[in-house]
Scaffold this active site. Structure first.
Site, PDB file in Angstrom:
ATOM      1  CG  HIS A   1      -1.749   1.186   1.393  1.00  0.00           C
ATOM      2  ND1 HIS A   1      -1.530   2.099   2.393  1.00  0.00           N
ATOM      3  CD2 HIS A   1      -2.810   1.656   0.685  1.00  0.00           C
ATOM      4  CE1 HIS A   1      -2.417   3.070   2.300  1.00  0.00           C
ATOM      5  NE2 HIS A   1      -3.206   2.831   1.278  1.00  0.00           N
TER       6      HIS A   1
ATOM      7  CD  GLU B   1      -2.637   2.430  -3.799  1.00  0.00           C
ATOM      8  OE1 GLU B   1      -3.170   3.553  -3.830  1.00  0.00           O
ATOM      9  OE2 GLU B   1      -3.029   1.505  -3.065  1.00  0.00           O
ATOM     10  CG  HIS B   2      -0.226   6.115  -0.785  1.00  0.00           C
ATOM     11  ND1 HIS B   2      -0.801   7.219  -0.206  1.00  0.00           N
ATOM     12  CD2 HIS B   2      -1.114   5.099  -0.616  1.00  0.00           C
ATOM     13  CE1 HIS B   2      -1.985   6.905   0.290  1.00  0.00           C
ATOM     14  NE2 HIS B   2      -2.199   5.613   0.064  1.00  0.00           N
TER      15      HIS B   2
ATOM     16  CD  GLU C   1      -5.129   5.334   3.131  1.00  0.00           C
ATOM     17  OE1 GLU C   1      -5.777   4.452   2.535  1.00  0.00           O
ATOM     18  OE2 GLU C   1      -4.035   5.766   2.713  1.00  0.00           O
TER      19      GLU C   1
END
Length: 454
Positions: A80, A83-84, A160
């Site tokens: 994740h 991905e950012h 997040e």
């Protein structure tokens, strides 16, 4: 099963381990769509397209067969995090250029990480597809992961995670995964936790990137008004000279279905939180995504909690007014699956909601469904599938998931026929087995652990 004309997984013709040239096949034309073609590049990277001339847009996606379950414990959140970071800059473009080039033509781009794959996608006008291909291939293949960007994005991800913790309706799903899978990677948060993300170094993320993002693990899919040969040519040009422009290799095999993931014995997990509403999930291990019973499970799920006419919705919300939201769902992985019921209700109504849910599951396990419910469940399955193919994004996703997850693109007509072939005995036999399994319970709300028993 491999569709007529499809290329089965394994080495392509040519030198051992991979082809020396691109190999293209036309898959069976779909009467509800367009011509589907598949090309395997020498590197093992696969390109699938569906040409739909009536559309004026194209959805383009790069799918990597890497997700959060591929991380070790200390790496939790790396997929994740990466991905950012891939949107933060390459050797050719900075972060602003990546977003502005697509937005300047009215397009949109985004990405998401799951437990078994990661997807980067863009949707643009058909005339702007070359730009989308160049930008998306650039960011996936050749990002530089600047140290300063790693630190900036670490802060974003920690925010997040904190935001997710403030959403009990989302948090309860993660709690249920932990109740079912424990410390197995399928039981961990996709985002990782503050404890794993905070110390994660650029070197760790870079290593994960280059070890996992390899050509054989990647499927590129596009759907809309396009020409397959042109898409393949543009992809090859965009990847030339990048780390994905590699020696011949065969496409990676699908994630194996065996051995099956071992789930925990039925357990109850409670996350005490002073919320106005209690959120609960009651569920059990299900079936994996290639199990032939998955079509029967879809029908069963629809009847139990798949819509406003479902048994659980009618009993808990419509007749008794105990919950605003109540539904059932099935989750499926390569080697495991789950079946669960979610409800959100006032804390004082939790016991009654649980009692009614357990009673309904037990009733279906013993008595099964009726012929009328079978017909309705089939209709819901077929309708939702076909209606879900009304845009280029869903068709692009279907191509990629068929290749990555199943090794085959099942034609729409065949899929509808498989749903039609489900019998009452198929569904009732599955219900008798599935719904009598020991149930785990996850609850987020103003309770302590001793308030519940499985």
């Amino acid at each position: 099963m491999v569709s007529p004309g499809a290329v089965p997984h394994g080495p392509e013709p040519g030198r051992a381990g991979g082809a020396t040239r691109a190999v293209t096949r036309t898959l069976k034309d779909d009467p509800l769509g367009g011509t589907v073609r598949r090309t395997v590049l020498p590197s093992g990277l696969r390109v699938l397209t569906e040409a739909i001339p009536a559309m004026r847009s194209v959805s383009f996606g790069i799918w990597v067969a890497v997700g959060s379950r591929d991380e070790t414990g200390p790496q939790a959140g790396a997929a994740h995090f990466l991905e950012h970071l891939l949107f933060k800059g390459t050797r050719k473009r900075g972060a602003l250029e990546i977003s502005s080039e697509i937005e300047a033509v009215g397009g949109e781009t985004n990405a998401f990480t799951t437990k078994e794959y990661t997807c980067y996608y863009a949707r643009v006008l058909d005339e702007d597809l070359p730009l989308a291909i160049d930008v998306m291939c650039d960011l996936v293949a050749d990002s530089i992961l600047k140290p300063a960007d790693v630190e900036t994005e670490r802060g974003v991800i920690l925010e997040e995670i904190a935001m997710h913790d403030d959403e009990p309706g989302d948090e309860v799903h993660d709690l249920f995964a932990r109740a079912l899978y424990g410390e197995h990677p399928l039981g961990r948060l996709i985002s990782g936790t503050e404890e794993t993300v905070t110390p994660m170094s650029r070197r760790q993320i870079q290593s994960f990137y280059r070890r996992r993002y390899t050509a054989p693990q990647i499927v590129i899919a596009a759907a809309g008004n396009l020409d397959h040969a042109a898409v393949v040519k543009l992809v090859r040009q965009a990847l030339r000279g990048t780390p994905l422009d590699t020696d011949p290799a065969a496409p990676a095999p699908r994630r194996p279905a065996a051995p099956a993931v071992r789930t925990r014995p039925a357990t109850t997990l409670v996350e005490p939180k002073e919320t106005e509403q209690a959120h609960l999930i009651l569920g059990c291990p299900g079936i994996d995504r290639t199990d032939e019973r998955r079509f029967a499970l879809g029908v069963l799920n629809n009847v139990l909690g798949g819509g406003m006419s479902s048994r659980l919705f009618q009993e808990i919300r419509e007749r008794r007014g105990l919950a605003y939201s109540v539904y059932s769902y099935a989750g499926q992985y390569a080697d495991s699956g789950l079946f669960a019921v979610y409800a959100g209700c006032a804390p004082g109504k939790v016991d009654e909601v649980l009692e009614l849910t357990r009673a309904e599951l037990a009733r279906v396990a013993v008595d099964g469904l009726t012929e009328a419910e079978l017909a309705r469940g089939k209709g819901m399955s077929k309708g939702s599938f076909v209606l879900g193919l009304e845009d280029t994004g869903s068709r692009m996703s279907r191509l990629a998931k068929g290749e990555l997850l199943y090794g085959d693109l099942m034609p729409v007509d065949e899929l509808l026929a498989r749903v039609d072939s489900v019998t009452l005995d198929d569904v009732n036999t599955l219900a008798a087995e599935l719904l009598t399994r020991p149930m785990s319970l996850a609850v987020v709300g103003p309770f302590d652990q001793s308030a519940f028993s499985v």
